[in-house]
Motif scaffolding. Structure first.
Motif, PDB file in Angstrom:
ATOM      1  N   GLU A  66       0.804  -1.221   0.000  1.00 13.27           N
ATOM      2  CA  GLU A  66       0.000   0.000   0.000  1.00 13.27           C
ATOM      3  C   GLU A  66       0.840   1.275   0.000  1.00 13.27           C
ATOM      4  OE1 GLU A  66      -3.035  -0.134  -0.558  1.00 13.27           O
ATOM      5  OE2 GLU A  66      -3.638  -2.158   0.035  1.00 13.27           O
ATOM      6  N   GLY A  67       2.092   1.162   0.475  1.00  9.74           N
ATOM      7  CA  GLY A  67       2.946   2.341   0.549  1.00  9.74           C
ATOM      8  C   GLY A  67       3.877   2.473  -0.637  1.00  9.74           C
ATOM      9  N   LEU A  68       4.866   1.596  -0.726  1.00  8.55           N
ATOM     10  CA  LEU A  68       5.834   1.684  -1.816  1.00  8.55           C
ATOM     11  C   LEU A  68       5.174   1.530  -3.189  1.00  8.55           C
ATOM     12  CD1 LEU A  68       8.951  -0.284  -0.481  1.00  8.55           C
ATOM     13  CD2 LEU A  68       8.633   2.184  -0.688  1.00  8.55           C
ATOM     14  N   MET A  69       4.235   0.594  -3.302  1.00  6.77           N
ATOM     15  CA  MET A  69       3.624   0.368  -4.611  1.00  6.77           C
ATOM     16  C   MET A  69       2.726   1.515  -5.045  1.00  6.77           C
ATOM     17  SD  MET A  69       4.863  -2.215  -6.077  1.00  6.77           S
ATOM     18  CE  MET A  69       3.713  -2.607  -7.393  1.00  6.77           C
ATOM     19  N   ALA A  70       2.316   2.369  -4.114  1.00  5.51           N
ATOM     20  CA  ALA A  70       1.569   3.566  -4.503  1.00  5.51           C
ATOM     21  C   ALA A  70       2.455   4.471  -5.354  1.00  5.51           C
ATOM     22  CB  ALA A  70       1.076   4.302  -3.262  1.00  5.51           C
ATOM     23  N   ILE A  71       3.761   4.505  -5.051  1.00  5.80           N
ATOM     24  CA  ILE A  71       4.690   5.304  -5.853  1.00  5.80           C
ATOM     25  C   ILE A  71       4.798   4.715  -7.257  1.00  5.80           C
ATOM     26  CG2 ILE A  71       7.048   6.192  -6.000  1.00  5.80           C
ATOM     27  CD1 ILE A  71       7.229   5.879  -2.964  1.00  5.80           C
ATOM     28  N   PHE A  72       4.820   3.384  -7.345  1.00  2.00           N
ATOM     29  CA  PHE A  72       4.850   2.726  -8.653  1.00  2.00           C
ATOM     30  C   PHE A  72       3.626   3.094  -9.482  1.00  2.00           C
ATOM     31  CE2 PHE A  72       3.241  -0.987 -11.043  1.00  2.00           C
ATOM     32  CZ  PHE A  72       4.208  -1.035 -12.043  1.00  2.00           C
ATOM     33  N   PHE A  73       2.440   3.006  -8.867  1.00  2.67           N
ATOM     34  CA  PHE A  73       1.224   3.333  -9.603  1.00  2.67           C
ATOM     35  C   PHE A  73       1.155   4.820  -9.944  1.00  2.67           C
ATOM     36  CE2 PHE A  73      -0.294  -0.802  -8.098  1.00  2.67           C
ATOM     37  CZ  PHE A  73      -0.945  -1.260  -9.243  1.00  2.67           C
ATOM     38  N   LEU A  74       1.758   5.669  -9.132  1.00  2.00           N
ATOM     39  CA  LEU A  74       1.830   7.093  -9.472  1.00  2.00           C
ATOM     40  C   LEU A  74       2.637   7.298 -10.751  1.00  2.00           C
ATOM     41  CD1 LEU A  74       1.466  10.122  -8.840  1.00  2.00           C
ATOM     42  CD2 LEU A  74       3.536   9.966  -7.427  1.00  2.00           C
ATOM     43  N   VAL A  75       3.801   6.652 -10.845  1.00  2.00           N
ATOM     44  CA  VAL A  75       4.636   6.782 -12.037  1.00  2.00           C
ATOM     45  C   VAL A  75       3.918   6.214 -13.258  1.00  2.00           C
ATOM     46  CG1 VAL A  75       6.798   6.040 -13.120  1.00  2.00           C
ATOM     47  CG2 VAL A  75       6.786   6.781 -10.743  1.00  2.00           C
ATOM     48  N   ILE A 169      -9.186  -4.350  -8.983  1.00  2.85           N
ATOM     49  CA  ILE A 169      -9.365  -3.618  -7.730  1.00  2.85           C
ATOM     50  C   ILE A 169     -10.841  -3.340  -7.476  1.00  2.85           C
ATOM     51  CG2 ILE A 169      -8.927  -1.398  -6.604  1.00  2.85           C
ATOM     52  CD1 ILE A 169      -6.163  -1.459  -8.064  1.00  2.85           C
ATOM     53  N   ALA A 170     -11.564  -2.974  -8.548  1.00  3.52           N
ATOM     54  CA  ALA A 170     -13.004  -2.731  -8.405  1.00  3.52           C
ATOM     55  C   ALA A 170     -13.728  -4.003  -7.971  1.00  3.52           C
ATOM     56  CB  ALA A 170     -13.572  -2.216  -9.730  1.00  3.52           C
ATOM     57  N   LEU A 171     -13.320  -5.149  -8.517  1.00  2.00           N
ATOM     58  CA  LEU A 171     -13.924  -6.420  -8.124  1.00  2.00           C
ATOM     59  C   LEU A 171     -13.645  -6.722  -6.654  1.00  2.00           C
ATOM     60  CD1 LEU A 171     -13.339  -8.859 -11.135  1.00  2.00           C
ATOM     61  CD2 LEU A 171     -15.527  -8.101 -10.189  1.00  2.00           C
ATOM     62  N   ILE A 172     -12.414  -6.451  -6.226  1.00  2.00           N
ATOM     63  CA  ILE A 172     -12.066  -6.672  -4.821  1.00  2.00           C
ATOM     64  C   ILE A 172     -12.967  -5.833  -3.923  1.00  2.00           C
ATOM     65  CG2 ILE A 172     -10.275  -6.277  -3.082  1.00  2.00           C
ATOM     66  CD1 ILE A 172      -8.214  -6.998  -5.268  1.00  2.00           C
ATOM     67  N   ALA A 173     -13.176  -4.564  -4.329  1.00  5.57           N
ATOM     68  CA  ALA A 173     -14.014  -3.671  -3.521  1.00  5.57           C
ATOM     69  C   ALA A 173     -15.449  -4.178  -3.443  1.00  5.57           C
ATOM     70  CB  ALA A 173     -13.983  -2.265  -4.109  1.00  5.57           C
ATOM     71  N   GLU A 223      -9.816   2.783   3.710  1.00  2.00           N
ATOM     72  CA  GLU A 223      -9.757   1.339   3.443  1.00  2.00           C
ATOM     73  C   GLU A 223      -9.971   1.034   1.959  1.00  2.00           C
ATOM     74  OE1 GLU A 223     -12.214  -0.873   6.140  1.00  2.00           O
ATOM     75  OE2 GLU A 223     -11.527   0.256   7.885  1.00  2.00           O
ATOM     76  N   LEU A 224      -9.416   1.907   1.124  1.00  4.44           N
ATOM     77  CA  LEU A 224      -9.404   1.674  -0.318  1.00  4.44           C
ATOM     78  C   LEU A 224      -7.979   1.373  -0.762  1.00  4.44           C
ATOM     79  CD1 LEU A 224     -11.712   4.447  -1.838  1.00  4.44           C
ATOM     80  CD2 LEU A 224     -12.106   1.991  -1.897  1.00  4.44           C
ATOM     81  N   SER A 225      -7.839   0.751  -1.932  1.00  6.97           N
ATOM     82  CA  SER A 225      -6.512   0.482  -2.469  1.00  6.97           C
ATOM     83  C   SER A 225      -5.829   1.791  -2.842  1.00  6.97           C
ATOM     84  CB  SER A 225      -6.609  -0.417  -3.704  1.00  6.97           C
ATOM     85  OG  SER A 225      -5.344  -0.539  -4.326  1.00  6.97           O
ATOM     86  N   THR A 226      -4.588   1.959  -2.398  1.00  3.69           N
ATOM     87  CA  THR A 226      -3.864   3.194  -2.684  1.00  3.69           C
ATOM     88  C   THR A 226      -3.473   3.310  -4.150  1.00  3.69           C
ATOM     89  OG1 THR A 226      -1.799   2.122  -2.017  1.00  3.69           O
ATOM     90  CG2 THR A 226      -2.960   3.406  -0.350  1.00  3.69           C
ATOM     91  N   SER A 227      -3.534   2.209  -4.902  1.00  2.51           N
ATOM     92  CA  SER A 227      -3.242   2.292  -6.337  1.00  2.51           C
ATOM     93  C   SER A 227      -4.254   3.195  -7.044  1.00  2.51           C
ATOM     94  CB  SER A 227      -3.248   0.895  -6.964  1.00  2.51           C
ATOM     95  OG  SER A 227      -4.494   0.256  -6.759  1.00  2.51           O
ATOM     96  N   LEU A 228      -5.506   3.156  -6.603  1.00  2.00           N
ATOM     97  CA  LEU A 228      -6.524   4.038  -7.170  1.00  2.00           C
ATOM     98  C   LEU A 228      -6.182   5.494  -6.895  1.00  2.00           C
ATOM     99  CD1 LEU A 228      -9.858   2.198  -6.274  1.00  2.00           C
ATOM    100  CD2 LEU A 228      -8.958   2.596  -8.560  1.00  2.00           C
ATOM    101  N   ALA A 229      -5.779   5.802  -5.660  1.00  2.00           N
ATOM    102  CA  ALA A 229      -5.426   7.177  -5.303  1.00  2.00           C
ATOM    103  C   ALA A 229      -4.218   7.654  -6.091  1.00  2.00           C
ATOM    104  CB  ALA A 229      -5.155   7.268  -3.802  1.00  2.00           C
ATOM    105  N   ALA A 230      -3.239   6.771  -6.290  1.00  3.05           N
ATOM    106  CA  ALA A 230      -2.032   7.156  -7.009  1.00  3.05           C
ATOM    107  C   ALA A 230      -2.338   7.512  -8.464  1.00  3.05           C
ATOM    108  CB  ALA A 230      -1.005   6.018  -6.946  1.00  3.05           C
TER     109      ALA A 230
END
Length: 399
Positions: A66-75, A169-173, A223-230
């Motif tokens: 949720e932390g480091l991979m958010a930077i990956f999804f941001l890039v 991610i949407a399916l997980i939610a 409690e959402l995936s941070t990849s969406l926010a990134a």
């Protein structure tokens, strides 16, 4: 310009692909050695981040995800935005192809899994497992054979994998979420709105760092995936320079963050997620409907769905084949989309909750590993042996 930037990214990824592979291999070795207990205990250990009166506590493996991979999804989000506005995907038909291919790459694996599972009395709840594509590993394999391939193929794979994972991610939610916390979600959305408005001003990099950190924080609280926010945050970063002769904030962020993502974030992620214990594995476990259903969904379903929809989009003139690529190369990329790995393992843990060594969890891991490894090997072989350039122009280039 778009081609130059993409080539720079490919150069970095080609060098980091080996690092990523070594990190995953070390994780597999450690997870099946005398250090196995210490490895899993280390990843399960809880760590706390205190921000004022609010404390955030998660296992170390979740901090990585949720932390480091958010930077990956941001890039990744920054690059997708650049390609849509300035590069390969600026034509709507070129954007339509990977989006439609991603949709096909979610429908077909689910259909293959359910058909096989129903035929052999397997568990039906495993159908979401083969839907996801592991962006990090798929791009690493692609980078190893991409030296002379059209850069449009990487953009195609990247866009497809992003849409694919957002769908997962949407399916997980929908299927596995215990509910979203509304107040922090509204704060995160509000921060994105404020950022979008003031992004028109001339603001310095610390603003973007602080803004991303705040959006990330409240997304975790929601409690959402941070990849969406990134990915959402990437959409508000300006793509145009404020002064002539300067780089835009988007390109500055891409150039600054990409080496750290390639050489630090992804190898750490691979080490934390690729460590799968083969304890309890036997021949009988390899032939269960759950194992075969997942493996066939990833290997057979993904290539049918992705390649079939890409070809259909081009044939119907809804989309276009990646510029300069052959259909053999598109097929090779379709095979790479069957590398589900970490995301599929994550979904499998949600679909079949229980101890890490339970029969269902062992079978999920076997199916995901089998389908992903076969897809990666055959995809790399097809791309490595395919003609380097299309002999005919793209259906858009010919117009």
């Amino acid at each position: 310009m778009a081609r130059r930037i993409t080539l720079e990214f490919l150069k970095t990824e080609a060098a980091s692909g080996a690092v990523l592979g070594v990190a995953a291999l070390i994780a597999l070795i450690v997870a099946n050695s005398a250090l196995s207990d210490q490895y899993f205990a280390f990843l399960k250990g809880y760590q706390t981040l205190q921000l004022g009166p609010i404390a955030l506590t998660m296992p170390l493996s979740d901090w990585v995800k949720e932390g480091l991979m958010a930077i990956f999804f941001l890039v990744v989000g920054l690059e997708i935005k650049y390609e849509i506005l300035k590069g390969e995907l600026s034509d709507p038909r070129r954007l339509a192809t990977p989006v439609l291919a991603a949709i096909g790459g979610m429908i077909a694996p689910a259909a293959v899994y359910l058909a096989f599972s129903n035929a052999f009395d397997g568990p039906s709840q495993g159908w979401p497992i083969p839907l996801a594509t592991d962006i990090a590993f798929a791009l690493a394999v692609f980078a190893m054979v991409a030296r002379k391939l059209p850069t449009s193929l990487r953009v195609f794979l990247l866009t497809l994998a992003i849409v694919d994972d957002l769908g997962a991610i949407a399916l997980i939610a929908v299927l596995f979420s215990g509910g979203v916390q509304l107040q922090p979600l509204l704060i995160a959305v509000g921060l994105l709105g404020v950022g979008a408005v003031i992004s028109r001003w001339r603001i310095t990099p610390p603003f973007w760092v602080l803004g991303f950190a705040l959006v990330w924080w409240f997304t975790v609280q929601a409690e959402l995936s941070t990849s969406l926010a990134a990915v959402a945050f990437a959409l508000i970063v300006p793509v145009n320079a404020r002064k002539e002769g300067q780089e835009s904030p988007l390109k500055e962020a891409m150039h600054e963050l990409h080496p750290y993502v390639a050489y630090v974030v992804l190898p750490i992620f691979a080490f934390s997620k690729a460590g799968v214990s083969f304890q309890g594995v036997n021949l009988e476990a390899l032939l269960t409907p759950l194992v075969l259903g997942i493996a066939l969904g990833l290997f057979v379903g993904k290539q049918i769905g992705v390649f079939g929809m890409a070809w259909l989009a081009s044939a119907l003139r809804i989309g276009a084949k990646p510029r300069g690529a052959t259909w053999a190369q598109v097929y090779g990329v379709s095979l790479l989309c069957g590398v589900g790995f970490t995301m599929s393992l994550f979904i499998g843990a949600l679909a079949f909750p229980g101890p890490i060594d339970s029969p269902e969890q062992v079978q999920v891991k076997l199916g995901v590993l089998g389908g992903s490894i076969v897809s990666a090997i055959l995809g790399a072989l097809v791309l490595a042996r395919s003609p380097r350039r299309a002999s005919e122009p793209s259906d858009l280039d010919a117009r």
